[in-house]
Design an enzyme around this catalytic site. Sequence first.
Site, PDB file in Angstrom:
ATOM      1  N   GLY A 270      26.929  45.250  -1.873  1.00 31.11           N
ATOM      2  CA  GLY A 270      26.965  46.457  -1.069  1.00 31.11           C
ATOM      3  C   GLY A 270      27.023  46.198   0.417  1.00 31.11           C
ATOM      4  O   GLY A 270      27.210  47.107   1.216  1.00 31.11           O
TER       5      GLY A 270
ATOM      6  N   ILE B 204      28.604  42.793  16.172  1.00 29.83           N
ATOM      7  CA  ILE B 204      28.817  43.475  14.894  1.00 29.83           C
ATOM      8  C   ILE B 204      30.225  43.133  14.406  1.00 29.83           C
ATOM      9  O   ILE B 204      31.200  43.231  15.160  1.00 29.83           O
ATOM     10  CB  ILE B 204      28.633  44.995  15.086  1.00 29.83           C
TER      11      ILE B 204
ATOM     12  N   GLN C 117      24.801  49.519   6.516  1.00 32.01           N
ATOM     13  CA  GLN C 117      23.660  48.646   6.234  1.00 32.01           C
ATOM     14  C   GLN C 117      22.422  49.092   7.007  1.00 32.01           C
ATOM     15  O   GLN C 117      21.328  49.141   6.469  1.00 32.01           O
ATOM     16  CB  GLN C 117      24.004  47.198   6.606  1.00 32.01           C
TER      17      GLN C 117
ATOM     18  N   VAL D  49      22.557  41.948   9.523  1.00 28.98           N
ATOM     19  CA  VAL D  49      22.120  43.338   9.689  1.00 28.98           C
ATOM     20  C   VAL D  49      21.482  43.945   8.444  1.00 28.98           C
ATOM     21  O   VAL D  49      21.133  45.112   8.435  1.00 28.98           O
ATOM     22  CB  VAL D  49      23.318  44.233  10.108  1.00 28.98           C
ATOM     23  N   GLY D  50      21.320  43.161   7.382  1.00 26.80           N
ATOM     24  CA  GLY D  50      20.969  43.758   6.088  1.00 26.80           C
ATOM     25  C   GLY D  50      19.548  44.260   5.967  1.00 26.80           C
ATOM     26  O   GLY D  50      19.280  45.168   5.191  1.00 26.80           O
ATOM     27  N   GLU D  51      18.636  43.652   6.670  1.00 24.95           N
ATOM     28  CA  GLU D  51      17.233  43.973   6.402  1.00 24.95           C
ATOM     29  C   GLU D  51      16.522  44.683   7.536  1.00 24.95           C
ATOM     30  O   GLU D  51      15.529  45.374   7.331  1.00 24.95           O
ATOM     31  CB  GLU D  51      16.480  42.680   6.029  1.00 24.95           C
TER      32      GLU D  51
END
Lengths: 171, 333, 771
Positions: free
Chosen positions: C502, C662, C671, C735-737
């Site tokens: 995802g 980014i 995200q 950037v996921g968490e």
Amino acid sequence: MPQTLSINGTDVPLPDDPRVSLLDLLRDHLQLAGVKKGCNQGACGACTVLLDGKERILSCMALAVQYEGRKVTSIEGLAANGTLHPLQQAFIDHDGFQCGYCTPGQICSSIGMVEELRRGVPSHVTDDLSAETIAFSREEIQERMSGNLCRCGAYNGIIAAISETHAKAVR
Amino acid sequence: MNPFTYARAADVDDAVQLAAGSQAKYLGGGTNLVDLLRETLERPTALVDVTGLPSAIEERSDGSLLIGAAATNTAVAEHHSVRTRFPMLTRAISAGASAQIRNMATVGGNILQRTRCNYFYDHAGSRCNKRSPGQGCDAIEGANRNHAILGGSPSCVATHPSDMCVALVALGAVVHLQSTRGTRTLPLTDLHRLPETSPDQETFLKPGELITAVEIPALPFASDSTYRKVRDRASYAFALISVAAAIDVKDDIIQDVRLAFGGVAPKPWRAWNAEAALKGKPATLENFCVAAEAELSDASPLRDNGFKVALTNRTMVAVLDALVREKNGGSNP
Amino acid sequence: MSIVQKIGQTVMKKAAELAPDAWLPGGKPDPLIEHRPALIGAPESRLDGPQKVRGEARFAAEYALDGMVYAALFYSNVPKGRIASIDTSAAEASPGVVLVMTHRNAPPMKPMPLFMTQPKATGGNDLPIFQDDEIHWNGQPIALVLAQTQEQADYASSLILATYLAEPSVTSLSAAKAKGTTPGLFQGEPLKLEIGDAEAALLAAPHRVDSVYRTPRHNHNAIELHAATVFWSDDELTVHDASQGVAHTAWSIAQVFDLKEEQVHVKSPFVGGGFGGKTLWAHQILAAAASKLAGLPVRLVLSREGVYRVVGGRTTTEQRVALGAQSDGTFDALIHTGFVAMTAHNALPEPFILPARCTYAAGSFKLDVEVATVDMLANTFMRAPGESVGSFALESAVDELAEQIGIDPIELRIRNEPEKDPTTGRPHSSRNLVEAYRSGAEKFGWGERNSAPRSRQEGEWLVGMGCATATYPYHRMPGGAARMTLSKDGRVHVEIAAHEMGMGTSTAQTQVIAARLGLPMDHVTFAYGESSMPGMVLAGGSQQTASIGSTIIAANRALVTELLKLTSHDSPLHGLDPDDVIGRDGGLCKIDEPERFESYATLLGRTETGELTVEASAPPPLEAQHWSMHSFGAMFCEVRVNSVTGEVRISRFLGSFDCGRIINAKTAASQFQGGIIMGIGLALMEETQFDERNGRIMNPSLAEYHVPVHMDVPEIDILWTDIPDPHAPMGARGVGEIGITGTAAAIANAIYNACGKRVRDLPITLDKLID
């Protein structure tokens, strides 16, 4: 004459075992794995399919035998001749998903939701129950889509995709 | 799921015949029963599908509404007469579950849905008198935030999860029943049993009896009624508590009032004491509070659900206040 | 120091000599940072979007194999003890049943290698699986049924009868604490740090706050159920898995069955949400064992209840945060200590002190995580382990202190902004939190906030605003490797054993590869999700982007080196060093003389086959040894609290992030939003409810464990600084968490501002807000 139900325009026989849910009929027996199993307990909406092209139901809570003679549309039945349904394209454009697992259910549910709005079915957030038509607002979409969980949290993109598709259709 | 046979009933007579003399269950939209089958909490040997039975919503000359028990929740909620004459019912139904479930669930099935008590569901790991009479109840001293504050017993403190039924009991709905032995009617308030010492007995239905229709008597002042549900997230959650209310005020005096609570008791809870405390009294905040107290003074909160007493009280008062304000164009003396 | 770090360090010195690069002081930053091609940051739509919206993306449970049988599990209902008896006769006689497996007939298997104990270990625990009669947690699977259909398997499993010899067990944090605690060890290092005498400094400080914050257990609740479809052919095992670590899983399964790593093929092209939960648990092992025993392909899909019983979640924490400050807000003392519940056979004490290590300057520090041992299902990584719940406590405390001093909470944070890493002393690679606060505050309208609680009411609703700092470190784990094939028609194919659950991995990486090689995106194919591919790239720690990015740099360098070797005197590129050239317009050019250009077609025309394949490994992740590398964010929230019912609605949310550059504006925003939404769940509703009497999970259901629904989520505004980190590949820090961090505190702080109630126990349900 075998008892059948129609899946995406094709007649298929009912399962011999009445315990088979519509969801498992689609996924396990017909290999239509686009419809998803997220909880198998009516709590996530991932298994949403359409009856008669417009009424959204949860296929996990439906015994397949109950739907004899009915027309069921799953995500696989939405793209006509290979062209994406406008909502499918809008989901891509607005990033209305991440992992993609709840997506088929979200899309089928959106289509059913638009039909309900068109018919004037009130929701929990509808102010005036006597009104014949219901305004297409962000809050109405949010409430009406709340039966479809997205753990990745693509809710903003989903609402944007539905809103844009609806605006285009009205125009 | 245990194995079972499946038959689709052609009409009511057919249904009650099919169900007679076996471990049969009537199957509506399946939104609760299929889950219970999957959990082996229900183990019928036969299912009789009653979704093809009467589902019409009929307005009768005496002003009552007769709803075929196979009507879906959505069909009832969107019906023009329900929306305009009994809005609390539309509000209650649309506060429940999700649109998909409301499209499937029938009126009869909604009435007969079973508790969401976690200990009831945990057949493999917890004791439950409702599931296995005499076994004991692990909820009473367990995690019982969602459990009953009214009507429970030392055997069982599970709540009835329906929203729709809360509005229906407030409206004085009457249930039409049929079995091979004939037909009868029963006020919905008398259909569900309190657990007392046998929580496995959830209703006063006789074996094989089928709900064929629900009748809502005329109630003119219900046209301004409402339903307020309080839950742990903004949508798609069972009620922590809910309040269905209608109030008839003339010259600031309460002529009649209907109140029922959800999420607080083993059955949809008609607040008779609160109603009695209000009739003939001025429609003031103070009297609303007194009435709420009258209903809730018997409450027996458990370890985790004491908040429900205050929450029900405050919500009931706020709902009545809002209804009266609305009628008075925004003010309440 | 982590095992991976240790292994990294053994080769580090040599590697550093061999491969000087951007990751060491004096090295050159990734050229993509300076020569920023338009593709970097472009809001490209997901390349796998059409597959996903058509329902054509195939997940682990969606492979139909000839002769496949279906599995169902049976679970224990005591927390500790032994199986006294287990009667499977009715199940065995049930229609369609092929096999019932228990500890009595399961094949010999070693325990799963426990996460973080070896580089590729990915087991959630290292307990024996079906090898003995011991019970370690309530809900432990103890029997498996195989049948011709799922319905038959489910029914047969309901016929199994087991009795137990129960033993005394510890199933609550309080009981476990009473038995004594041990210091938390995370990646081999104690979660303990003292600088100065923080307790004394706290007592001496003119302003102080000192409170305990509690967070419950959580489950990942990815919507895709955990599943494995497996088959054996001779001694080779294939597992269609839902996996965040295909290479790790293949290696770990190989250890269990005493196979060579190459004999296990794990395939996971799509993962229906992971969040730390899609690693190796008992179900893949059981499916493989049953398949071996039955000689048939097996599909095992955990029920939703099964996911709760078999796959661990985030553990419960009890955290003390004490801050001592001067009247100008300067921190004299920062104390963040407390307890986490953990099981034996586990290596993850939820490291909630991580935000306190890097976020603020302070005169003294006292940080400590103590472990209380319980007899329950092993806890594990869940999105931002440590930071998610740690930032709730720390950032709530900062807000409480700001009110006490009478200073704006943003200003208080700015006054304690450190010049270098406050606990390691390392220089920041790039830190722009203050800028994130300024831009976020302006866009959000922070200036409208009245700092007095209960100062804004609309009808029944009390309205308040809050903010908090988000933080998550930059990670790049060792082991990145790639195979890259460039062909004369200007197309490149890259294979890495990476993952898509995802995050938009393939889309973002296709952008990066296209940008680096100077190719259009449709000339790039990025293959991932199979253990047979090069590399071990865990989809965890928000590190895939950096890991793959550095791997691609290495592969590209190897490719360019080979291409340059092919040039002769007539080539404009002849004699150039790989560092002198850059990809553009389907070829290579000299960086500072772009007209010195040659197309890949021309370059590869010099080969016999017209294509070139290289394999390369990423250099060891030395950058984090030299710099303090952390992402930060400023989170802003507006809430409405109902004065009658205590219901909370989040009306506005804004996240302003400093995560380096980014790569894809569209997928990155998703995200961030997704993390924030999980943070909304953390703040307001999520809790894995245990019955503390027996450690049994009582809400193993998406109906009773509440995650946010559409109606709970407002439009979420996302900003980012886009300031590249000079020491990260592409300048990007992942950037996921970070989105889940800071969110719960921003909400709690806004709730306080709205109604004057400070709730320190999550989730903030309405019962905690009514009088």
